[in-house]
Scaffold this motif. Sequence first.
Motif, PDB file in Angstrom:
ATOM      1  N   LEU A  51     -65.277 -17.458  25.780  1.00 53.86           N
ATOM      2  CA  LEU A  51     -65.792 -17.288  24.421  1.00 53.86           C
ATOM      3  C   LEU A  51     -65.038 -16.230  23.621  1.00 53.86           C
ATOM      4  CD1 LEU A  51     -68.125 -18.808  25.968  1.00 53.86           C
ATOM      5  CD2 LEU A  51     -69.659 -17.785  24.294  1.00 53.86           C
ATOM      6  N   TYR A  52     -64.409 -15.275  24.322  1.00 58.50           N
ATOM      7  CA  TYR A  52     -63.766 -14.139  23.649  1.00 58.50           C
ATOM      8  C   TYR A  52     -62.321 -14.389  23.278  1.00 58.50           C
ATOM      9  CZ  TYR A  52     -62.834 -13.737  28.676  1.00 58.50           C
ATOM     10  OH  TYR A  52     -62.514 -14.012  29.978  1.00 58.50           O
ATOM     11  N   CYS A  53     -61.698 -15.421  23.827  1.00 65.25           N
ATOM     12  CA  CYS A  53     -60.237 -15.511  23.790  1.00 65.25           C
ATOM     13  C   CYS A  53     -59.700 -16.450  22.718  1.00 65.25           C
ATOM     14  CB  CYS A  53     -59.720 -15.945  25.161  1.00 65.25           C
ATOM     15  SG  CYS A  53     -57.925 -15.982  25.251  1.00 65.25           S
ATOM     16  N   GLY A  54     -58.717 -15.966  21.978  1.00 63.22           N
ATOM     17  CA  GLY A  54     -58.104 -16.744  20.906  1.00 63.22           C
ATOM     18  C   GLY A  54     -57.364 -17.975  21.401  1.00 63.22           C
ATOM     19  N   LEU A  72     -55.385 -10.842  37.853  1.00 61.69           N
ATOM     20  CA  LEU A  72     -56.493 -11.725  37.489  1.00 61.69           C
ATOM     21  C   LEU A  72     -57.688 -10.825  37.192  1.00 61.69           C
ATOM     22  CD1 LEU A  72     -57.514 -14.761  37.375  1.00 61.69           C
ATOM     23  CD2 LEU A  72     -58.408 -14.351  39.675  1.00 61.69           C
ATOM     24  N   ARG A  73     -57.903 -10.551  35.921  1.00 62.16           N
ATOM     25  CA  ARG A  73     -59.036  -9.675  35.599  1.00 62.16           C
ATOM     26  C   ARG A  73     -60.341 -10.336  36.033  1.00 62.16           C
ATOM     27  NH1 ARG A  73     -58.025  -7.098  29.629  1.00 62.16           N
ATOM     28  NH2 ARG A  73     -56.119  -5.940  30.109  1.00 62.16           N
ATOM     29  N   HIS A  74     -61.226  -9.543  36.601  1.00 61.43           N
ATOM     30  CA  HIS A  74     -62.514 -10.134  36.998  1.00 61.43           C
ATOM     31  C   HIS A  74     -63.403 -10.310  35.771  1.00 61.43           C
ATOM     32  CE1 HIS A  74     -63.232  -5.798  37.238  1.00 61.43           C
ATOM     33  NE2 HIS A  74     -64.510  -6.038  37.119  1.00 61.43           N
ATOM     34  N   GLU A  75     -63.080  -9.624  34.677  1.00 60.23           N
ATOM     35  CA  GLU A  75     -63.740  -9.674  33.358  1.00 60.23           C
ATOM     36  C   GLU A  75     -65.075  -8.945  33.318  1.00 60.23           C
ATOM     37  OE1 GLU A  75     -61.596 -10.424  31.315  1.00 60.23           O
ATOM     38  OE2 GLU A  75     -60.366 -12.064  32.069  1.00 60.23           O
ATOM     39  N   THR A  76     -65.924  -9.128  34.310  1.00 57.34           N
ATOM     40  CA  THR A  76     -67.141  -8.336  34.468  1.00 57.34           C
ATOM     41  C   THR A  76     -67.639  -8.584  35.891  1.00 57.34           C
ATOM     42  OG1 THR A  76     -69.465  -8.025  33.867  1.00 57.34           O
ATOM     43  CG2 THR A  76     -68.535 -10.203  33.435  1.00 57.34           C
ATOM     44  N   PHE A  91     -61.067  -5.554  33.320  1.00 59.10           N
ATOM     45  CA  PHE A  91     -62.106  -6.024  32.394  1.00 59.10           C
ATOM     46  C   PHE A  91     -61.831  -5.494  30.994  1.00 59.10           C
ATOM     47  CE2 PHE A  91     -63.366  -2.071  34.450  1.00 59.10           C
ATOM     48  CZ  PHE A  91     -63.803  -1.286  33.399  1.00 59.10           C
ATOM     49  N   MET A  92     -62.510  -6.078  30.026  1.00 57.03           N
ATOM     50  CA  MET A  92     -62.430  -5.588  28.653  1.00 57.03           C
ATOM     51  C   MET A  92     -63.501  -4.525  28.457  1.00 57.03           C
ATOM     52  SD  MET A  92     -62.013  -9.164  26.623  1.00 57.03           S
ATOM     53  CE  MET A  92     -63.223 -10.000  27.624  1.00 57.03           C
ATOM     54  N   VAL A  93     -63.192  -3.545  27.633  1.00 53.67           N
ATOM     55  CA  VAL A  93     -64.168  -2.495  27.325  1.00 53.67           C
ATOM     56  C   VAL A  93     -64.818  -2.851  25.987  1.00 53.67           C
ATOM     57  CG1 VAL A  93     -64.481  -0.040  26.847  1.00 53.67           C
ATOM     58  CG2 VAL A  93     -62.777  -0.805  28.554  1.00 53.67           C
ATOM     59  N   GLY A 102     -58.643  -2.906  28.725  1.00 57.56           N
ATOM     60  CA  GLY A 102     -58.306  -2.676  27.322  1.00 57.56           C
ATOM     61  C   GLY A 102     -59.530  -2.986  26.509  1.00 57.56           C
ATOM     62  N   PRO A 103     -59.576  -2.499  25.283  1.00 60.19           N
ATOM     63  CA  PRO A 103     -60.746  -2.778  24.446  1.00 60.19           C
ATOM     64  C   PRO A 103     -60.838  -4.250  24.089  1.00 60.19           C
ATOM     65  CG  PRO A 103     -59.008  -1.746  23.150  1.00 60.19           C
ATOM     66  CD  PRO A 103     -58.547  -1.721  24.577  1.00 60.19           C
ATOM     67  N   PHE A 104     -62.050  -4.781  24.009  1.00 59.99           N
ATOM     68  CA  PHE A 104     -62.261  -6.107  23.429  1.00 59.99           C
ATOM     69  C   PHE A 104     -61.869  -6.024  21.955  1.00 59.99           C
ATOM     70  CE2 PHE A 104     -65.135  -8.430  20.575  1.00 59.99           C
ATOM     71  CZ  PHE A 104     -64.749  -9.725  20.876  1.00 59.99           C
ATOM     72  N   ILE A 105     -61.131  -7.032  21.491  1.00 54.34           N
ATOM     73  CA  ILE A 105     -60.763  -7.112  20.072  1.00 54.34           C
ATOM     74  C   ILE A 105     -61.125  -8.513  19.592  1.00 54.34           C
ATOM     75  CG2 ILE A 105     -58.891  -6.934  18.381  1.00 54.34           C
ATOM     76  CD1 ILE A 105     -57.339  -5.199  20.405  1.00 54.34           C
ATOM     77  N   SER A 106     -61.893  -8.593  18.513  1.00 53.56           N
ATOM     78  CA  SER A 106     -62.371  -9.908  18.090  1.00 53.56           C
ATOM     79  C   SER A 106     -61.203 -10.808  17.694  1.00 53.56           C
ATOM     80  CB  SER A 106     -63.374  -9.770  16.953  1.00 53.56           C
ATOM     81  OG  SER A 106     -62.718  -9.257  15.828  1.00 53.56           O
ATOM     82  N   SER A 112     -51.769 -15.424  20.932  1.00 53.91           N
ATOM     83  CA  SER A 112     -52.704 -14.648  20.139  1.00 53.91           C
ATOM     84  C   SER A 112     -54.075 -14.628  20.803  1.00 53.91           C
ATOM     85  CB  SER A 112     -52.737 -15.280  18.756  1.00 53.91           C
ATOM     86  OG  SER A 112     -53.376 -14.446  17.872  1.00 53.91           O
ATOM     87  N   ILE A 113     -54.202 -13.801  21.819  1.00 52.49           N
ATOM     88  CA  ILE A 113     -55.461 -13.675  22.558  1.00 52.49           C
ATOM     89  C   ILE A 113     -56.520 -13.028  21.671  1.00 52.49           C
ATOM     90  CG2 ILE A 113     -56.512 -12.462  24.507  1.00 52.49           C
ATOM     91  CD1 ILE A 113     -53.966 -12.765  26.045  1.00 52.49           C
ATOM     92  N   TYR A 114     -56.056 -12.050  20.840  1.00 47.58           N
ATOM     93  CA  TYR A 114     -56.955 -11.366  19.895  1.00 47.58           C
ATOM     94  C   TYR A 114     -56.176 -11.109  18.615  1.00 47.58           C
ATOM     95  CZ  TYR A 114     -54.382  -7.619  22.222  1.00 47.58           C
ATOM     96  OH  TYR A 114     -53.376  -6.858  22.766  1.00 47.58           O
ATOM     97  N   ASP A 115     -56.872 -10.648  17.565  1.00 45.06           N
ATOM     98  CA  ASP A 115     -56.247 -10.493  16.250  1.00 45.06           C
ATOM     99  C   ASP A 115     -55.414  -9.205  16.144  1.00 45.06           C
ATOM    100  OD1 ASP A 115     -57.528 -12.827  15.632  1.00 45.06           O
ATOM    101  OD2 ASP A 115     -59.083 -11.914  14.383  1.00 45.06           O
TER     102      ASP A 115
HETATM  103  N1  5AD Z   1     -59.764  -8.864  23.299  1.00 47.25           N
HETATM  104  C1  5AD Z   1     -59.212  -8.118  24.276  1.00 47.25           C
HETATM  105  N2  5AD Z   1     -58.779  -8.621  25.441  1.00 47.25           N
HETATM  106  C2  5AD Z   1     -58.901  -9.943  25.622  1.00 47.25           C
HETATM  107  N3  5AD Z   1     -58.600 -10.725  26.664  1.00 47.25           N
HETATM  108  C3  5AD Z   1     -58.903 -12.001  26.350  1.00 47.25           C
HETATM  109  N4  5AD Z   1     -59.433 -12.071  25.119  1.00 47.25           N
HETATM  110  C4  5AD Z   1     -59.446 -10.793  24.644  1.00 47.25           C
HETATM  111  C5  5AD Z   1     -59.892 -10.198  23.441  1.00 47.25           C
HETATM  112  N5  5AD Z   1     -60.433 -10.928  22.473  1.00 47.25           N
HETATM  113  C6  5AD Z   1     -58.107 -10.207  27.932  1.00 47.25           C
HETATM  114  C7  5AD Z   1     -58.912 -10.763  29.094  1.00 47.25           C
HETATM  115  C8  5AD Z   1     -57.878 -11.550  29.872  1.00 47.25           C
HETATM  116  C9  5AD Z   1     -56.581 -10.898  29.469  1.00 47.25           C
HETATM  117  C10 5AD Z   1     -55.380 -11.747  29.649  1.00 47.25           C
HETATM  118  O1  5AD Z   1     -56.774 -10.585  28.114  1.00 47.25           O
HETATM  119  O2  5AD Z   1     -59.441  -9.694  29.869  1.00 47.25           O
HETATM  120  O3  5AD Z   1     -58.058 -11.501  31.257  1.00 47.25           O
END
Ligand code: 5AD
Length: 348
Positions: A66-69, A158-162, A199-201, A229-233, A305-308
């Motif tokens: 759901l989070y990934c571009g 391979l990030r476990h993500e959570t 994981f993402m923060v 790394g931080p989650f970025i929308s 482009s995983i995030y903006d």
């Molecule tokens: N923001 C930050 N990181 C992200 N990833 C995927 N989508 C986003 C996002 N929107 C991270 C995930 C994935 C890695 C390749 O990039 O943790 O495992």
Amino acid sequence: MNIIEQIRDIKDITREQLELILTTENKESVDFLRRTAREVADAVYGNKIFMRGLVEISSHCKNDCLYCGLRRSNTTAVRYRLTDEKILECCDNGYRLGFRTFVLQGGEDPWFDDTRMCRIVSAIRGRYPDCAITLSLGERSRQSYQSLFDAGANRYLLRHETASPEHYAKLHPSEMSFQNRIDCLYTLKDIGYQVGCGFMVGSPYQTFDTLYSDLQFIRSFQPHMVGIGPFISAHDTPFANQPNGKVSYTLRLLAIIRLLHPPVLLPATTALGTLHPQGRELGIQFGANVVMPNLSPRDHRKDYSIYDNKICTGEEAAECRACTEQRIRNIGYETVVDRGDFNPNTEY
Ligand code: 5AD
Ligand code: FES
């Protein structure tokens, strides 16, 4: 004793200590955390920062996180795949620039099946016996991981993500399984890879409890690398309007992970550099010891482009390398381009 020294000495943290460290507004405490984490990193790796060359081989993905571009439902994402030749060209270029680790990363793209992927890995292994080959291609079967290892791959991210199954279910569609992801990580380790989780923060629905589980997972799994790394929308995803993760939490978590697991290879990520102009430098000052400049061909950069607003999408590999090196030198560290293997021998 100060709780930060206690965490360093026993290499463990409580749920309450975690919340306290993340939320404190006391500058001296944060400063002490940063200095302590950096001392531990210095004791294991000195003032050396390892550079890895990142090649983004495919923006196609069969998954729908759901989070990934790059999720498959994102019809506006631009999709590309690098040919074998292009990938080898990126590595050649990287080798000339001094890189001795290549990270091949991509979405889960069935076009890169075992035959094709093993052919690419063998070709890189044949040309560069002195280099480490890192793969970051998502979940695959044991047999696939084994074939890639036999073809010459050394490391797998391979990030476990959570580490919370409930949280995992809120970040992923129901066809993706938390258990399978964790199983993949143990399989990779069992085969003999140096393995990275992470994981993402600040991902949506993350809590202090889920973060605490992430840290406990890291303590028990003992990965060679941890990517955070931080989650970025990302636009055109279900989480497009969710707030970004906090830089401060990311830095403090980098430091805590260094204290809990001193020999870990810990990158200061591009996502951190995207949310703060000095994010990667700060990451190093809080205990990170790896950076991953981009070696991907410039004409495809912006499409991974995983995030903006991702940084480093307009620069050539050489520019990105020079920029990274300069940034690191500016804060008193030295970049090294050797393989930079995990160092389990530490007095900590
Ligand atoms: N923001 C930050 N990181 C992200 N990833 C995927 N989508 C986003 C996002 N929107 C991270 C995930 C994935 C890695 C390749 O990039 O943790 O495992
Ligand atoms: Fe890529 Fe600065 S690190 S341009």
